[in-house]
Scaffold this motif. Structure first.
Motif, short mmCIF file in Angstrom:
data_model
loop_
_atom_site.label_atom_id
_atom_site.label_comp_id
_atom_site.label_asym_id
_atom_site.label_seq_id
_atom_site.Cartn_x
_atom_site.Cartn_y
_atom_site.Cartn_z
N GLN A 186 0.86 -1.19 0.00
CA GLN A 186 0.00 0.00 0.00
C GLN A 186 0.90 1.23 0.00
N SER A 187 0.60 2.17 -0.89
CA SER A 187 1.49 3.32 -1.02
C SER A 187 0.72 4.61 -1.23
N ARG A 188 1.33 5.68 -0.76
CA ARG A 188 0.80 7.02 -1.01
C ARG A 188 1.86 7.80 -1.77
N HIS A 189 1.51 8.33 -2.90
CA HIS A 189 2.33 9.26 -3.70
C HIS A 189 3.53 8.65 -4.42
N ARG A 190 3.80 7.37 -4.30
CA ARG A 190 4.91 6.78 -5.05
C ARG A 190 4.56 5.37 -5.53
N ILE A 191 5.17 5.00 -6.67
CA ILE A 191 5.25 3.59 -7.06
C ILE A 191 6.69 3.20 -6.77
N PRO A 192 6.91 2.06 -6.10
CA PRO A 192 8.30 1.74 -5.71
C PRO A 192 9.28 1.83 -6.88
N GLU A 193 10.51 2.19 -6.54
CA GLU A 193 11.56 2.41 -7.53
C GLU A 193 11.80 1.16 -8.37
N GLN A 194 11.86 -0.01 -7.71
CA GLN A 194 12.15 -1.24 -8.44
C GLN A 194 10.87 -1.86 -8.99
N ALA A 195 11.04 -2.62 -10.06
CA ALA A 195 9.85 -3.17 -10.75
C ALA A 195 9.09 -4.14 -9.85
N GLN A 237 24.03 22.80 6.82
CA GLN A 237 24.97 23.81 6.36
C GLN A 237 24.32 24.77 5.35
N GLY A 238 23.05 24.57 5.11
CA GLY A 238 22.36 25.44 4.17
C GLY A 238 22.54 25.04 2.72
N GLU A 239 23.11 23.85 2.48
CA GLU A 239 23.31 23.37 1.11
C GLU A 239 22.07 22.60 0.64
N ARG A 240 21.81 22.73 -0.66
CA ARG A 240 20.71 21.95 -1.21
C ARG A 240 21.23 20.54 -1.51
N VAL A 241 20.60 19.51 -0.95
CA VAL A 241 21.05 18.14 -1.17
C VAL A 241 19.88 17.27 -1.65
N TYR A 242 20.26 16.13 -2.24
CA TYR A 242 19.26 15.23 -2.82
C TYR A 242 19.42 13.83 -2.26
N GLN A 243 18.26 13.18 -2.04
CA GLN A 243 18.26 11.80 -1.55
C GLN A 243 17.15 11.03 -2.24
N CYS A 244 17.36 9.70 -2.35
CA CYS A 244 16.29 8.87 -2.90
C CYS A 244 15.01 9.06 -2.10
N SER A 245 13.90 9.15 -2.79
CA SER A 245 12.62 9.20 -2.08
C SER A 245 12.22 7.80 -1.60
N ASP A 246 12.63 6.77 -2.32
CA ASP A 246 12.31 5.39 -1.93
C ASP A 246 13.40 4.88 -0.98
N SER A 247 13.08 4.85 0.33
CA SER A 247 14.12 4.54 1.33
C SER A 247 14.57 3.09 1.25
N ASP A 248 13.67 2.18 0.92
CA ASP A 248 14.04 0.77 0.82
C ASP A 248 15.02 0.56 -0.33
N PHE A 249 14.73 1.16 -1.47
CA PHE A 249 15.64 1.08 -2.62
C PHE A 249 17.00 1.66 -2.25
N CYS A 250 17.01 2.81 -1.59
CA CYS A 250 18.24 3.49 -1.24
C CYS A 250 19.10 2.62 -0.32
N GLU A 251 18.47 2.01 0.68
CA GLU A 251 19.22 1.15 1.60
C GLU A 251 19.77 -0.06 0.88
N GLN A 252 18.97 -0.63 -0.03
CA GLN A 252 19.46 -1.79 -0.78
C GLN A 252 20.66 -1.41 -1.66
N GLN A 253 20.61 -0.22 -2.25
CA GLN A 253 21.74 0.24 -3.07
C GLN A 253 23.00 0.42 -2.20
N GLN A 254 22.81 0.96 -1.00
CA GLN A 254 23.95 1.17 -0.12
C GLN A 254 24.56 -0.16 0.31
N GLU A 255 23.68 -1.15 0.60
CA GLU A 255 24.18 -2.47 0.99
C GLU A 255 24.96 -3.09 -0.15
#
Lengths: 285, 368, 181
Positions: free
Chosen positions: A104-113, A263-281
């Protein structure tokens, strides 16, 4: 059952009504099937439509994943997951997409198929793409039946004349199986192509507006566009023309959340946290 | 640094629940937990509002809902409504005749003298809205003494068991259209069917019966002020207990299973001619809801008249448009959606920024 | 002991099977254990007093109607129509309207087998990646002929669920059927 609450909260009549509606939604791809939509113990607008679908679908052998804005740990996702765990003893929950049978999701379809053995349930605040051109539902239903979307196309065209761009950012009108145009829920344009020829069944539930609709697997899903003004997903290229990367996992393909760090810098992160953690692993072995 | 506002959702929710519980109990040892019966009896009008907007006549659970929601009317009605979703429907009542109500109050603004008489009953209508400072420190003894002295003055049989309806006499005179038995449809069940417009009048009445009081009042008021022209007269407003009849599960015979407190209002509006040169008559508006909620019942009756006009001749004002009225008066729907804007919208906002930046860049490029 | 198919847990599992069938037309989906009565199990799963059911061939007995908590409706008005697929069509179902196509009926047809028949059909449409072949046994030829008429003006039409003792196969109105030799 604890608190004397039925398995999956809803009484069996309510579940059967939702189940009948889901089947019609699949048989008429993209058509918004009206249903009675019971009151749930969380606010209308917090995913009660998606929740009712999940509760009518779920069984003790399901593994459920709930995400909001791509994250399993956002307050609303946690809240929904806790409620479903409480009322559906025996089910498993997970944050790993690959383990889930029901998402069940709000506002996203998961990153992976998604796979064929998974079902995606999307929460919908506004089910009708025609509402921006016609406030009366009575009239919209006829327009949908006749697949008369001329006024919507005119609206898009006016945008192009005025801004040289289609300004619809999310909830991008998408034509299903060559007939009905749906509001695909507030997913970003980045996610819209995932509706097309999906392996998984995708169900949409609007609780407050009392509608259920579906994009079946392997179904045609075309975002509205003109020959000379194509549909475009969000642009994440920086001023040097490079695709921005996630600061945590370095992915250069994912949908990114933008924020300002301490620090006031604009930064970017994956919106899909599960995908992001799997990529880091993967990166760290 | 992780996900700024999004991480730790589970802990945050638990913490928020604790804070709310602290708010509820912060009087600590000096406080008395509110007694359920006290809520039902002493917060009578609040309680009435919750059974009505919650759409479930369960006085005890309505009182509990008020207690647990710290008196928030929208939240309390919501909890009661959600409880309703867990219960199957076992039996259906037939249509009830409100002539049989055991009345505590009954007035008519159209006639000075009505069959059965006016009965002012409990009302704040003619009270001076001056704060009664003596209630700031009311002792249980004083409280009991008031009740005792008032009970002593009551006659044994306070009122008749049933009163004729004011409308019946108007109807007998031919000032109102005859009741058309043939058009009595099976009532639309809004708890089982979504509103797909156009909807029958019974769907409109059912929706308004559990509508949010303030929302109904606001839209009805717009009609009263000039965005509409109902110009109603209250033919009868009655408050009382209606015996509820259910078919006996074995014999099928109608059996009284209890009674519900309810408010009913019938308004008469200016007459309507029609194209068929039929005799003109007054027109009617009807309002009814659980509990003692007079403003709600009157607002509903006015809106019923306005909507009937809109359904017949087309809506000229918002209050005459069934979609506009019926899809915006439900407190549970509207408060839920207003609250949902507090949830994160990062993804959609990212998309919004993308579109704005792109169009800004294009415009700048065009100006260069 | 209430028969399995009237229990909530069974109906949840059976619904997922029916859902899979409608999501992927032409695939054969085995229901959870249902005492060789897949068609009745499907009715138990989807029909109750808040829906409507027609039984023009009178296949159901009184105990079934009591369990379903429903009275029979004429096929012209019913949301569900229960028939033997081996017998010819003899009714006109509700096809829905342009504004409310979901009122188009669901036909639940019983068959001996969902494969191995003499005539093969090619199915295409939503839920089917390229094409799928389907060769039912004993289906009266009138059904697909009528279906083509009923479903000629999408979104109006009927949706079919074919059931053997153990399994179901769905043909939503969006599925195109072509006979192949």
């Amino acid at each position: 059952m604890s608190n004397g609450i039925n398995f999956a909260f809803l009484d069996e009549y309510a579940k059967r009504e939702i189940r009948r509606s889901v089947i019609k939604a699949i048989c008429i791809p993209g058509y918004q099937v009206p249903y009675s939509s019971r009151e749930m113990p969380m606010g209308r607008g917090f995913g009660t439509g998606g929740l009712q679908l999940t509760l009518a679908l779920i069984g003790a052998d399901d593994t459920l994943k709930v995400i909001d804005q791509g994250s399993d740990d956002s307050v609303n996702a946690v809240n929904l997951r806790k409620f479903i765990e409480m009322t559906c003893p025996g089910i498993d929950t997970t944050t790993h997409l690959q383990e889930a049978t029901l998402i069940q999701s709000r506002h996203r379809i998961p990153e992976q198929a998604l796979r064929a053995d998974q079902i995606l349930v999307l929460q919908v605040p506004y089910p009708d793409a025609l509402v921006i051109v016609e406030p009366s539902e009575d009239k919209r239903k006829i327009m949908h039946g006749e697949a008369d979307y001329s006024r919507l196309l005119v609206k898009l065209y006016e945008d192009i004349v005025k801004f040289d761009e289609i300004t619809i950012s999310h909830r991008y009108p998408t034509r299903i199986n060559g007939h009905y145009i749906i509001d695909p829920s507030p997913i970003p344009r980045y996610d819209v192509p995932k509706l097309h020829n999906s392996e998984a069944l995708i169900l949409f539930g609007a609780g407050r507006e009392k509608k259920i609709y579906a994009v079946p697997p392997h179904c045609l899903a075309e975002p509205l566009a003109f020959d000379d003004v194509p549909f475009r997903i969000e642009d994440f290229t920086d001023s040097h023309g490079e695709r921005r990367a996630c600061k945590l996992c370095a992915s250069q393909t994912s949908f990114l959340d933008e924020f300002i760090d301490q620090q006031g810098e604009r930064v970017y992160q994956c919106s899909d946290s599960d995908f992001c953690e799997q990529q880091q692993e993967l990166a760290h072995g | 640094m992780g996900y700024v506002a999004i991480k730790g959702g589970g802990r945050a929710i638990d913490g928020a629940a604790d804070m709310l519980e602290l708010l509820r109990t912060r009087q600590g040892e000096s406080g008395q937990p509110l007694d359920i019966e006290t809520i039902e009896k002493q917060l009578y009008f609040l309680h009435s509002r919750i059974v009505s907007e919650g759409g479930l006549y369960h006085p005890k659970l309505a009182a509990l809902a008020i207690k647990q929601s710290l008196g928030d009317t929208l939240e309390a009605s919501f909890a009661l409504r959600a409880y309703r979703s867990t219960k199957p429907r076992l039996l259906e009542t037939p249509v009830h005749d409100t002539t049989n109500m055991r009345l505590i109050r009954r007035i008519s603004a159209s006639f000075k003298d009505i069959p059965g008489g006016q009965m002012l009953g409990p009302t704040t209508d003619y009270a001076l809205r001056l704060l009664r400072m003596d209630l700031l420190n009311e002792s249980p003894e004083q409280f009991q003494a008031i009740a005792k002295s008032l009970f002593a003055g009551l006659p044994e049989h306070a009122a008749l068991d049933s009163f004729p309806k004011v409308l019946d006499s108007l109807r007998a005179e031919g000032l109102l259209p005859k009741v058309n038995q043939a058009t009595r449809e099976q009532p639309f069940d809004i708890t089982r069917e979504p509103l797909v417009f156009p909807v029958p009048r019974s769907a409109a009445l059912a929706t308004m019966a559990r509508g949010e009081t303030g929302s109904l009042l606001a839209i009805a008021y717009s009609n009263m002020r000039g965005y509409g022209d109902v110009h109603p007269t209250v033919a009868e407003l009655r408050v009382g207990y209606l015996p509820v009849m259910l078919p006996h599960p074995l014999t099928g015979e109608l059996t009284e299973v209890g009674e519900v407190l309810m408010t009913e209002c019938e308004v008469v509006a200016m007459y309507q001619g029609d194209d068929n040169n039929a005799v003109p008559t007054f027109t009617l508006g009807y309002g009814a809801c659980f509990g003692h909620n007079e403003v709600k019942a009157i607002s509903m009756a006015i809106l019923d008249r306005a909507l009937q006009k809109g359904m017949q001749d087309g809506a000229e004002n918002p209050s005459e448009d069934p979609e506009f009225v019926l899809l915006h008066v439900d407190g549970i729907d509207s408060m839920g959606f207003a609250s949902h804007y507090k949830m994160p919208h990062y993804v959609t906002f990212q998309s919004d920024m993308d579109r704005l930046r792109t169009t800004q860049q294009k415009q700048e490029a065009n100006h260069e | 002991m209430i028969d399995l198919i009237w229990q909530a847990e069974f109906q949840q599992a059976a619904f997922r099977c029916v859902l899979e069938a409608f999501s992927r037309p032409g695939t054969i989906n085995t229901l959870p254990e249902c005492q060789h009565n897949a068609a009745l199990a499907v009715l138990a799963t989807l029909v109750d007093g808040e829906s409507s059911l027609a039984d023009p061939q009178q296949l159901l007995d009184n105990s079934h109607w009591l369990r379903l908590q429903i009275k029979p409706t004429a096929p012209e008005r019913a949301a569900f129509i229960f028939c033997q697929g081996t017998r010819p069509v003899d009714f006109e179902p509700n096809l829905g309207t342009l504004a409310s196509p979901e009122h188009g009926a669901t036909l639940v047809l019983t068959l001996d087998a969902l494969k191995g028949g003499d005539t093969a059909y090619q199915l295409t449409g939503p839920g089917i990646e390229t094409a799928v072949l389907f060769a039912p046994q004993g289906l009266d030829i009138s059904w697909f002929k009528q279906r083509a008429d009923w479903n000629s003006a999408f979104p109006l039409g009927v949706d079919m669920l074919l059931a053997t003792d153990e399994a179901v196969l769905a043909l939503p109105r969006s599925t195109q059927i072509k006979e192949i030799n």
